[in-house]
Design a protein around this motif. Structure first.
Motif, PDB file in Angstrom:
ATOM      1  N   GLY A  27     -80.626  37.244 -11.288  1.00  0.00           N
ATOM      2  CA  GLY A  27     -80.161  36.582 -10.076  1.00  0.00           C
ATOM      3  C   GLY A  27     -81.156  36.683  -8.935  1.00  0.00           C
ATOM      4  N   PHE A  28     -81.690  37.880  -8.707  1.00  0.00           N
ATOM      5  CA  PHE A  28     -82.681  38.033  -7.638  1.00  0.00           C
ATOM      6  C   PHE A  28     -83.959  37.263  -7.955  1.00  0.00           C
ATOM      7  N   PHE A  29     -84.320  37.193  -9.237  1.00  0.00           N
ATOM      8  CA  PHE A  29     -85.488  36.409  -9.651  1.00  0.00           C
ATOM      9  C   PHE A  29     -85.284  34.934  -9.311  1.00  0.00           C
ATOM     10  N   LEU A  30     -84.059  34.434  -9.529  1.00  0.00           N
ATOM     11  CA  LEU A  30     -83.773  33.031  -9.230  1.00  0.00           C
ATOM     12  C   LEU A  30     -83.650  32.765  -7.732  1.00  0.00           C
ATOM     13  N   LEU A  31     -83.411  33.800  -6.940  1.00  0.00           N
ATOM     14  CA  LEU A  31     -83.270  33.599  -5.499  1.00  0.00           C
ATOM     15  C   LEU A  31     -84.606  33.421  -4.788  1.00  0.00           C
ATOM     16  N   VAL A  32     -85.654  34.037  -5.305  1.00  0.00           N
ATOM     17  CA  VAL A  32     -86.948  33.918  -4.623  1.00  0.00           C
ATOM     18  C   VAL A  32     -87.626  32.621  -5.072  1.00  0.00           C
ATOM     19  N   PRO A  33     -88.216  31.878  -4.131  1.00  0.00           N
ATOM     20  CA  PRO A  33     -88.818  30.582  -4.483  1.00  0.00           C
ATOM     21  C   PRO A  33     -89.830  30.626  -5.627  1.00  0.00           C
ATOM     22  N   PRO A  34     -90.737  31.620  -5.696  1.00  0.00           N
ATOM     23  CA  PRO A  34     -91.656  31.623  -6.852  1.00  0.00           C
ATOM     24  C   PRO A  34     -90.931  31.797  -8.193  1.00  0.00           C
ATOM     25  N   GLY A  35     -89.888  32.595  -8.214  1.00  0.00           N
ATOM     26  CA  GLY A  35     -89.112  32.766  -9.441  1.00  0.00           C
ATOM     27  C   GLY A  35     -88.394  31.488  -9.829  1.00  0.00           C
TER      28      GLY A  35
ATOM     29  N   LEU B 127     -82.639  20.641  -7.897  1.00  0.00           N
ATOM     30  CA  LEU B 127     -82.684  21.605  -8.992  1.00  0.00           C
ATOM     31  C   LEU B 127     -82.741  23.025  -8.429  1.00  0.00           C
ATOM     32  N   ASP B 128     -83.479  23.223  -7.337  1.00  0.00           N
ATOM     33  CA  ASP B 128     -83.495  24.526  -6.673  1.00  0.00           C
ATOM     34  C   ASP B 128     -82.098  24.908  -6.197  1.00  0.00           C
ATOM     35  N   GLY B 129     -81.366  23.949  -5.659  1.00  0.00           N
ATOM     36  CA  GLY B 129     -80.001  24.218  -5.215  1.00  0.00           C
ATOM     37  C   GLY B 129     -79.114  24.665  -6.363  1.00  0.00           C
ATOM     38  N   LEU B 130     -79.244  24.000  -7.507  1.00  0.00           N
ATOM     39  CA  LEU B 130     -78.477  24.403  -8.684  1.00  0.00           C
ATOM     40  C   LEU B 130     -78.852  25.815  -9.115  1.00  0.00           C
ATOM     41  N   LEU B 131     -80.142  26.124  -9.086  1.00  0.00           N
ATOM     42  CA  LEU B 131     -80.585  27.459  -9.479  1.00  0.00           C
ATOM     43  C   LEU B 131     -80.099  28.522  -8.496  1.00  0.00           C
ATOM     44  N   VAL B 132     -79.997  28.195  -7.219  1.00  0.00           N
ATOM     45  CA  VAL B 132     -79.461  29.140  -6.230  1.00  0.00           C
ATOM     46  C   VAL B 132     -77.984  29.397  -6.507  1.00  0.00           C
ATOM     47  N   VAL B 133     -77.236  28.355  -6.854  1.00  0.00           N
ATOM     48  CA  VAL B 133     -75.823  28.528  -7.200  1.00  0.00           C
ATOM     49  C   VAL B 133     -75.686  29.417  -8.436  1.00  0.00           C
ATOM     50  N   ILE B 134     -76.518  29.176  -9.438  1.00  0.00           N
ATOM     51  CA  ILE B 134     -76.500  30.012 -10.642  1.00  0.00           C
ATOM     52  C   ILE B 134     -76.866  31.445 -10.287  1.00  0.00           C
ATOM     53  N   ALA B 135     -77.864  31.626  -9.423  1.00  0.00           N
ATOM     54  CA  ALA B 135     -78.253  32.973  -8.991  1.00  0.00           C
ATOM     55  C   ALA B 135     -77.087  33.677  -8.321  1.00  0.00           C
ATOM     56  N   GLY B 136     -76.361  32.974  -7.458  1.00  0.00           N
ATOM     57  CA  GLY B 136     -75.209  33.576  -6.793  1.00  0.00           C
ATOM     58  C   GLY B 136     -74.139  33.998  -7.778  1.00  0.00           C
TER      59      GLY B 136
ATOM     60  N   LEU C 258     -75.404  42.197  -1.408  1.00  0.00           N
ATOM     61  CA  LEU C 258     -76.721  41.713  -1.002  1.00  0.00           C
ATOM     62  C   LEU C 258     -77.005  40.353  -1.632  1.00  0.00           C
ATOM     63  N   GLY C 259     -76.644  40.208  -2.899  1.00  0.00           N
ATOM     64  CA  GLY C 259     -76.848  38.934  -3.585  1.00  0.00           C
ATOM     65  C   GLY C 259     -76.058  37.801  -2.943  1.00  0.00           C
ATOM     66  N   ALA C 260     -74.810  38.072  -2.548  1.00  0.00           N
ATOM     67  CA  ALA C 260     -74.003  37.039  -1.889  1.00  0.00           C
ATOM     68  C   ALA C 260     -74.625  36.638  -0.557  1.00  0.00           C
ATOM     69  N   PHE C 261     -75.088  37.617   0.202  1.00  0.00           N
ATOM     70  CA  PHE C 261     -75.711  37.341   1.494  1.00  0.00           C
ATOM     71  C   PHE C 261     -76.994  36.520   1.333  1.00  0.00           C
ATOM     72  N   LEU C 262     -77.857  36.949   0.422  1.00  0.00           N
ATOM     73  CA  LEU C 262     -79.127  36.246   0.208  1.00  0.00           C
ATOM     74  C   LEU C 262     -78.917  34.861  -0.401  1.00  0.00           C
ATOM     75  N   THR C 263     -77.891  34.724  -1.243  1.00  0.00           N
ATOM     76  CA  THR C 263     -77.587  33.414  -1.824  1.00  0.00           C
ATOM     77  C   THR C 263     -77.193  32.434  -0.725  1.00  0.00           C
ATOM     78  N   ARG C 264     -76.400  32.905   0.220  1.00  0.00           N
ATOM     79  CA  ARG C 264     -75.995  32.040   1.338  1.00  0.00           C
ATOM     80  C   ARG C 264     -77.218  31.597   2.140  1.00  0.00           C
ATOM     81  N   LEU C 265     -78.100  32.542   2.461  1.00  0.00           N
ATOM     82  CA  LEU C 265     -79.304  32.203   3.242  1.00  0.00           C
ATOM     83  C   LEU C 265     -80.194  31.215   2.491  1.00  0.00           C
ATOM     84  N   GLU C 266     -80.434  31.504   1.231  1.00  0.00           N
ATOM     85  CA  GLU C 266     -81.330  30.649   0.451  1.00  0.00           C
ATOM     86  C   GLU C 266     -80.690  29.291   0.186  1.00  0.00           C
TER      87      GLU C 266
END
Length: 163
Positions: free
Chosen positions: A120-128, A97-106, A66-74
């Motif tokens: 990881g899920f916290f970093l995937l959502v925009p408010p987090g 910076l958001d892009g870097l955080l999405v990579v770290i989340a993945g 799920l994390g891999a799928f959501l990371t790709r979308l985000e």
């Protein structure tokens, strides 16, 4: 010989900025690579005792997929925002910076464990990400200081020269 003197200059310069940088970095890496995995292992064992071994394994595999799928979308969403900002002639600093955080989340989501999955899920959502991004910017400002350009306050009137 020239490159050696340049690199030693940069090392001295870095140490002058933060003489305790090596100690801080070592301690943070020690915690990251020893304490966090031990906590993850403990938590996985406890969860395995409660719900069973195979459901725990399934949970870890499911959160990774799920994390891999959501990371790709985000990641694609952030990439589109970066492109839009560039097309409008604006610097996409927050989006980068958001892009870097999405990579770290993945990367964190692909690491087996429940604590890392929560981070990881916290970093995937925009408010987090916004909370974490604001923390990073504030920490960088404290560490390196904020350079602000001088502000010149001007009032002006436009006169049309259509005569």
């Amino acid at each position: 010989r020239r490159s050696r003197s340049r690199s030693s200059f940069h090392c001295r310069e870095l140490r002058a900025l933060s003489p305790n940088l090596e100690g801080e970095l070592f301690f943070r890496l020690l915690v990251l690579f020893t304490v966090v995995p031990l906590l993850e292992l403990y938590l996985l064992i406890r969860v395995g005792d409660v719900i069973g071994v195979w459901p725990t394994v399934a949970l870890v595999v499911f959160t990774g997929a799920l994390g891999a799928f959501l990371t790709r979308l985000e990641g694609l969403r952030v990439l589109r925002r970066v492109q839009t900002e560039l097309q409008h002639g604006r610097a996409p600093t927050a989006d980068l910076l958001d892009g870097l955080l999405v990579v770290i989340a993945g990367a964190v989501l692909l690491t087996p464990g429940l604590i890392t999955d929560a981070v990881g899920f916290f970093l995937l959502v925009p408010p987090g990400r916004r909370i974490f991004r604001d923390f990073i910017v504030a920490a960088a400002a404290r560490r390196f200081g904020v350079v602000r350009p001088p502000v010149i306050d001007v009032e002006w009137d436009r006169e049309d020269k259509t005569r």
